[in-house]
Design an enzyme around this catalytic site. Structure first.
Site, mmCIF file in Angstrom:
data_model
loop_
_atom_site.group_PDB
_atom_site.id
_atom_site.type_symbol
_atom_site.label_atom_id
_atom_site.label_comp_id
_atom_site.label_asym_id
_atom_site.label_seq_id
_atom_site.Cartn_x
_atom_site.Cartn_y
_atom_site.Cartn_z
ATOM 1 N N CYS A 1 -8.789 -2.325 4.477
ATOM 2 C CA CYS A 1 -7.800 -2.674 5.497
ATOM 3 C C CYS A 1 -8.460 -2.672 6.873
ATOM 4 C CB CYS A 1 -6.624 -1.701 5.495
ATOM 5 S SG CYS A 1 -5.396 -2.182 6.748
ATOM 6 N N ALA B 1 0.828 -1.212 0.000
ATOM 7 C CA ALA B 1 0.000 0.000 0.000
ATOM 8 C C ALA B 1 0.861 1.261 0.000
ATOM 9 C CB ALA B 1 -0.899 0.003 1.227
HETATM 10 C C1 LIG Z 1 1.324 -9.162 6.354
HETATM 11 C C2 LIG Z 1 0.232 -8.734 5.426
HETATM 12 C C3 LIG Z 1 0.200 -7.417 4.952
HETATM 13 C C4 LIG Z 1 -0.826 -7.004 4.083
HETATM 14 N N1 LIG Z 1 -0.821 -5.722 3.606
HETATM 15 C C5 LIG Z 1 -1.778 -5.336 2.712
HETATM 16 C C6 LIG Z 1 -1.768 -4.029 2.133
HETATM 17 O O1 LIG Z 1 -0.863 -3.211 2.362
HETATM 18 N N2 LIG Z 1 -2.776 -3.688 1.288
HETATM 19 C C7 LIG Z 1 -3.783 -4.571 0.976
HETATM 20 O O2 LIG Z 1 -4.691 -4.224 0.197
HETATM 21 N N3 LIG Z 1 -3.800 -5.828 1.472
HETATM 22 C C8 LIG Z 1 -2.827 -6.230 2.330
HETATM 23 N N4 LIG Z 1 -2.843 -7.508 2.824
HETATM 24 C C9 LIG Z 1 -3.891 -8.462 2.370
HETATM 25 C C10 LIG Z 1 -3.393 -9.349 1.233
HETATM 26 O O3 LIG Z 1 -3.023 -8.581 0.098
HETATM 27 C C11 LIG Z 1 -4.476 -10.384 0.820
HETATM 28 O O4 LIG Z 1 -5.637 -9.703 0.383
HETATM 29 C C12 LIG Z 1 -4.875 -11.307 1.968
HETATM 30 O O5 LIG Z 1 -3.756 -11.626 2.760
HETATM 31 C C13 LIG Z 1 -5.557 -12.593 1.484
HETATM 32 O O6 LIG Z 1 -4.685 -13.381 0.688
HETATM 33 P P1 LIG Z 1 -3.801 -14.604 1.288
HETATM 34 O O7 LIG Z 1 -4.736 -15.476 2.067
HETATM 35 O O8 LIG Z 1 -3.200 -15.261 0.072
HETATM 36 O O9 LIG Z 1 -2.753 -13.988 2.167
HETATM 37 C C14 LIG Z 1 -1.830 -7.934 3.694
HETATM 38 C C15 LIG Z 1 -1.790 -9.255 4.175
HETATM 39 C C16 LIG Z 1 -0.770 -9.663 5.021
HETATM 40 C C17 LIG Z 1 -0.760 -11.093 5.501
#
Ligand SMILES: Cc1cc2nc3c(=O)[nH]c(=O)nc-3n(C[C@H](O)[C@H](O)[C@H](O)COP(=O)(O)O)c2cc1C
EC number: 1.3.1.14
Length: 308
Positions: free
Chosen positions: A132, A46
């Site tokens: 978020c 982000a």
């Molecule tokens: C450590 C961490 C940081 C994240 N930071 C952001 C972010 O900055 N912006 C955002 O839109 N999503 C953020 N997410 C969400 C992920 O982009 C994603 O939508 C979410 O983790 C689901 O996918 P996954 O199950 O493959 O991790 C973050 C997730 C994690 C675990």
């Protein structure tokens, strides 16, 4: 040769796999381990107007089949991203499409960041983060109301030089009115899903483990929720969907695509296996071959301009 190409507004992807925002930084660390050109695209961390240190620690905790995080949108701010991070990516990976995740405290913040970052020559699309769960202002307050989501989307679309994908929250009773409002406001597509709000308590202290108390749950634990929400949005919209939530294998990716996703982002899996994305891309042809397919288009994906 299996054809893994996917075309979405602003994005001509040689394969549909990209790291999810916040789980890959700006690519510099992972770039030491493999050639990022193997990826379809990358979604960077982000970007906000001012630099952010994020929330107090501890801000991550393990859970069965996933993790909780309350990072709080830590990032160096738009100026450093424009002057250092994006030029580094342009220099090392000139062909790699970049999706810029954008966040803010207020509508004016989002608009300013969208306007500026969309002018970077290697930013091909914006992912508007209105979901978020770990910030006091600017996250869920935009993503849980159709009116607020639409107003913000319209304002960002008006200033952006590139297509705007809106990242919706799973933390709502019904995602469909929000998706419809965002589509009517001019979004080019959706990103689904962000994390689910969760909490852990340390039985020794009887206190929450995360300093922020609550955090966002991600990883395999949320895959079924992602599939349900992608399917629900697909049932009311033809816009492209970048699907994410618990994907770590090629079979997971195809399951989200069967639900209606056009491309796939991989988040938490990168933390347990830094090679998760290239391994998944390499496994896709064999996974498609199980269904006698040699290209992704035949898998039944709604393709841009051809679905009705
Ligand atoms: C450590 C961490 C940081 C994240 N930071 C952001 C972010 O900055 N912006 C955002 O839109 N999503 C953020 N997410 C969400 C992920 O982009 C994603 O939508 C979410 O983790 C689901 O996918 P996954 O199950 O493959 O991790 C973050 C997730 C994690 C675990």
């Amino acid at each position: 040769m299996t054809d893994l190409a996917v075309t979405l507004p602003g994005l001509a992807l040689k394969n549909p796999i990209m790291p999810a925002s916040g789980c890959f930084g700006f690519g510099q660390e992972y770039g030491r381990y493999y050639d990022l050109n193997e990826l379809g695209a990358i979604i960077i961390k982000a970007a906000t107007k001012e630099p952010r240190l994020g929330n107090a620690t501890p801000r991550v905790a393990e859970t069965p089949s996933g993790m909780l995080n309350a990072i709080g949108l830590q990032n160096p701010g738009i100026e450093v991203i424009m002057q250092e991070k994006l030029p580094w990516l342009a220099e090392h990976y000139p062909e790699l499409p970049i999706i810029s995740n954008v966040a803010g405290n207020t509508e004016a913040d989002y608009v300013a960041v969208c306007e500026q970052i969309s002018q970077a020559p290697n930013v091909h699309a914006i992912e508007l983060n209105i979901s978020c769960p770990n910030v006091a202002h600017g996250g869920l307050e935009f993503g849980t109301s159709p009116e607020a989501a639409a107003t913000l989307t319209k304002a960002c679309v008006a200033v952006s030089q590139v297509p705007v994908y809106v990242k919706l929250s799973p933390n709502v009773t019904d995602i469909r009115p929000i998706a419809q409002a965002v589509e009517a406001a001019g979004a080019a597509g959706f990103s689904l899903i962000n994390t689910l709000v969760g909490m852990r308590i340390d039985p020794k202290t009887r206190q929450p483990i995360l300093a922020n108390q609550t955090g966002g749950l991600s990883g395999p634990a949320i895959k079924t929720v992602a599939i349900r929400l992608i399917h629900q949005v697909r049932s009311i919209s033809k816009l492209p969907i970048i699907g994410m939530g618990g994907v770590s294998t090629a079979a997971d990716a195809l399951e989200l695509m069967a639900a209606g996703a056009n491309a796939i982002a991989v988040g938490t899996a990168n933390f347990s296996d830094p090679f998760a994305c290239p391994k998944l891309i390499a496994a896709l042809p064999d996974e498609l071959a199980k269904y006698q397919l040699t290209d992704l288009k035949s898998f039944g994906l709604p393709q841009e301009g051809t679905h009705d």
